[in-house]
Design a protein around this motif. Structure first.
Motif, PDB file in Angstrom:
ATOM      1  N   LEU A  13       6.128  52.729  31.039  1.00  0.00           N
ATOM      2  CA  LEU A  13       4.899  52.935  30.274  1.00  0.00           C
ATOM      3  C   LEU A  13       5.180  53.603  28.936  1.00  0.00           C
ATOM      4  O   LEU A  13       4.459  53.405  27.976  1.00  0.00           O
ATOM      5  CB  LEU A  13       3.901  53.748  31.097  1.00  0.00           C
ATOM      6  CG  LEU A  13       3.517  53.127  32.448  1.00  0.00           C
ATOM      7  CD1 LEU A  13       2.551  54.024  33.208  1.00  0.00           C
ATOM      8  CD2 LEU A  13       2.923  51.733  32.278  1.00  0.00           C
ATOM      9  N   GLY A  14       6.255  54.398  28.863  1.00  0.00           N
ATOM     10  CA  GLY A  14       6.636  55.028  27.601  1.00  0.00           C
ATOM     11  C   GLY A  14       7.378  54.046  26.707  1.00  0.00           C
ATOM     12  O   GLY A  14       7.983  53.093  27.200  1.00  0.00           O
ATOM     13  N   GLN A  15       7.323  54.298  25.391  1.00  0.00           N
ATOM     14  CA  GLN A  15       7.941  53.391  24.414  1.00  0.00           C
ATOM     15  C   GLN A  15       9.436  53.187  24.647  1.00  0.00           C
ATOM     16  O   GLN A  15       9.972  52.141  24.351  1.00  0.00           O
ATOM     17  CB  GLN A  15       7.756  53.963  23.002  1.00  0.00           C
ATOM     18  CG  GLN A  15       6.317  53.987  22.517  1.00  0.00           C
ATOM     19  CD  GLN A  15       5.898  52.657  21.927  1.00  0.00           C
ATOM     20  OE1 GLN A  15       6.664  52.059  21.194  1.00  0.00           O
ATOM     21  NE2 GLN A  15       4.716  52.190  22.265  1.00  0.00           N
ATOM     22  N   ARG A  16      10.108  54.226  25.139  1.00  0.00           N
ATOM     23  CA  ARG A  16      11.557  54.162  25.251  1.00  0.00           C
ATOM     24  C   ARG A  16      12.057  54.119  26.688  1.00  0.00           C
ATOM     25  O   ARG A  16      13.258  54.144  26.917  1.00  0.00           O
ATOM     26  CB  ARG A  16      12.186  55.379  24.564  1.00  0.00           C
ATOM     27  CG  ARG A  16      11.978  55.395  23.064  1.00  0.00           C
ATOM     28  CD  ARG A  16      13.031  56.249  22.381  1.00  0.00           C
ATOM     29  NE  ARG A  16      12.960  56.125  20.931  1.00  0.00           N
ATOM     30  CZ  ARG A  16      12.123  56.853  20.170  1.00  0.00           C
ATOM     31  NH1 ARG A  16      11.334  57.740  20.716  1.00  0.00           N
ATOM     32  NH2 ARG A  16      12.108  56.673  18.862  1.00  0.00           N
ATOM     33  N   ASP A  17      11.167  54.074  27.649  1.00  0.00           N
ATOM     34  CA  ASP A  17      11.614  54.088  29.044  1.00  0.00           C
ATOM     35  C   ASP A  17      12.557  52.925  29.334  1.00  0.00           C
ATOM     36  O   ASP A  17      12.246  51.777  29.008  1.00  0.00           O
ATOM     37  CB  ASP A  17      10.411  53.966  29.999  1.00  0.00           C
ATOM     38  CG  ASP A  17       9.511  55.191  29.958  1.00  0.00           C
ATOM     39  OD1 ASP A  17       9.942  56.209  29.393  1.00  0.00           O
ATOM     40  OD2 ASP A  17       8.400  55.111  30.493  1.00  0.00           O
ATOM     41  N   PRO A  18      13.718  53.199  29.923  1.00  0.00           N
ATOM     42  CA  PRO A  18      14.620  52.107  30.286  1.00  0.00           C
ATOM     43  C   PRO A  18      14.136  51.409  31.569  1.00  0.00           C
ATOM     44  O   PRO A  18      13.283  51.933  32.276  1.00  0.00           O
ATOM     45  CB  PRO A  18      15.946  52.826  30.537  1.00  0.00           C
ATOM     46  CG  PRO A  18      15.556  54.186  30.985  1.00  0.00           C
ATOM     47  CD  PRO A  18      14.269  54.516  30.269  1.00  0.00           C
ATOM     48  N   GLU A  19      14.701  50.253  31.858  1.00  0.00           N
ATOM     49  CA  GLU A  19      14.398  49.595  33.132  1.00  0.00           C
ATOM     50  C   GLU A  19      14.926  50.468  34.274  1.00  0.00           C
ATOM     51  O   GLU A  19      15.827  51.289  34.078  1.00  0.00           O
ATOM     52  CB  GLU A  19      15.039  48.196  33.197  1.00  0.00           C
ATOM     53  CG  GLU A  19      14.360  47.202  32.266  1.00  0.00           C
ATOM     54  CD  GLU A  19      14.743  45.734  32.542  1.00  0.00           C
ATOM     55  OE1 GLU A  19      15.441  45.455  33.529  1.00  0.00           O
ATOM     56  OE2 GLU A  19      14.314  44.871  31.756  1.00  0.00           O
ATOM     57  N   ALA A  20      14.350  50.297  35.436  1.00  0.00           N
ATOM     58  CA  ALA A  20      14.803  51.012  36.625  1.00  0.00           C
ATOM     59  C   ALA A  20      14.762  50.024  37.776  1.00  0.00           C
ATOM     60  O   ALA A  20      14.075  49.001  37.708  1.00  0.00           O
ATOM     61  CB  ALA A  20      13.886  52.198  36.912  1.00  0.00           C
ATOM     62  N   GLY A  21      15.513  50.319  38.824  1.00  0.00           N
ATOM     63  CA  GLY A  21      15.489  49.385  39.942  1.00  0.00           C
ATOM     64  C   GLY A  21      16.257  49.891  41.141  1.00  0.00           C
ATOM     65  O   GLY A  21      16.767  51.016  41.156  1.00  0.00           O
ATOM     66  N   GLY A  22      16.327  49.025  42.145  1.00  0.00           N
ATOM     67  CA  GLY A  22      17.007  49.388  43.372  1.00  0.00           C
ATOM     68  C   GLY A  22      16.905  48.254  44.374  1.00  0.00           C
ATOM     69  O   GLY A  22      16.660  47.102  44.003  1.00  0.00           O
ATOM     70  N   ILE A  23      17.061  48.601  45.638  1.00  0.00           N
ATOM     71  CA  ILE A  23      16.979  47.572  46.673  1.00  0.00           C
ATOM     72  C   ILE A  23      15.742  47.778  47.544  1.00  0.00           C
ATOM     73  O   ILE A  23      15.179  48.873  47.591  1.00  0.00           O
ATOM     74  CB  ILE A  23      18.246  47.545  47.562  1.00  0.00           C
ATOM     75  CG1 ILE A  23      18.492  48.903  48.227  1.00  0.00           C
ATOM     76  CG2 ILE A  23      19.463  47.121  46.752  1.00  0.00           C
ATOM     77  CD1 ILE A  23      19.607  48.876  49.261  1.00  0.00           C
TER      78      ILE A  23
END
Ligand SMILES: [Zn+2]
Length: 160
Positions: free
Chosen positions: A27-37
């Motif tokens: 939601l933030g302008q600079r937030d990186p992608e995140a993930g997992g299983i």
């Protein structure tokens, strides 16, 4: 609990899995992608899938605004822990990550990743799930070894 129909299977997604995914939306302008299983259980008939665990992002994931490569060992550790802790009932079901857009759809790289995961893993299941959390919707899909069978749900109708 969110329920989606994917290629003749009923896929149930637990509330705490939905809230983990919503928390990591970019939601933030600079937030990186995140993930997992994604982890959970499949009934003996194979037509009901319960997604009741998702791994949190790891410290060694490689994430930018528009890409995500998860740390293999981090997710493997969580997967093994959950498997042993559930007497073998909780198994690896697939992958989740975020996208920095309001709508979610898999990139060519995402399609390649799920194909490789399917081909390269010793799977207990004959399918893999791929979930993508965008800011306004959740993309859910089931890869059967040939193609992705998909359904997209607005967050408003599920977790919030
Ligand atoms: Zn992606």
């Amino acid at each position: 609990m969110l329920t989606v129909q994917l290629h003749g299977r009923r896929v149930l997604v637990a509330e705490h899995v939905l809230s983990l995914l919503t928390q990591h939306r970019q939601l933030g302008q600079r937030d990186p992608e995140a993930g997992g299983i994604l982890l959970g259980e499949v009934n003996p008939a194979g037509d009901v899938v319960l997604v009741n665990r998702a791994s949190v992002p790891g410290p060694l994931d490689r994430a930018t605004r528009h890409s995500f490569v998860r740390d293999h060992r981090w997710a493997q550790g969580i997967s093994t822990y959950e498997f042993l802790n559930s007497s073998g009932r909780t198994i690896y079901l697939g992958e989740w990550h975020t996208h920095p857009a309001s709508a979610a759809s898999p990139s060519p790289r995402d399609r390649q990743m799920i194909t490789e995961q399917y081909a390269g893993n010793l799977l207990v299941t004959d399918f893999l799930l791929l979930f993508i959390a965008a800011s306004e919707e959740l993309y859910t899909s089931l890869y059967d070894g040939r193609r992705l069978h998909e359904t997209t749900v607005p967050w408003a109708g599920s977790a919030e």
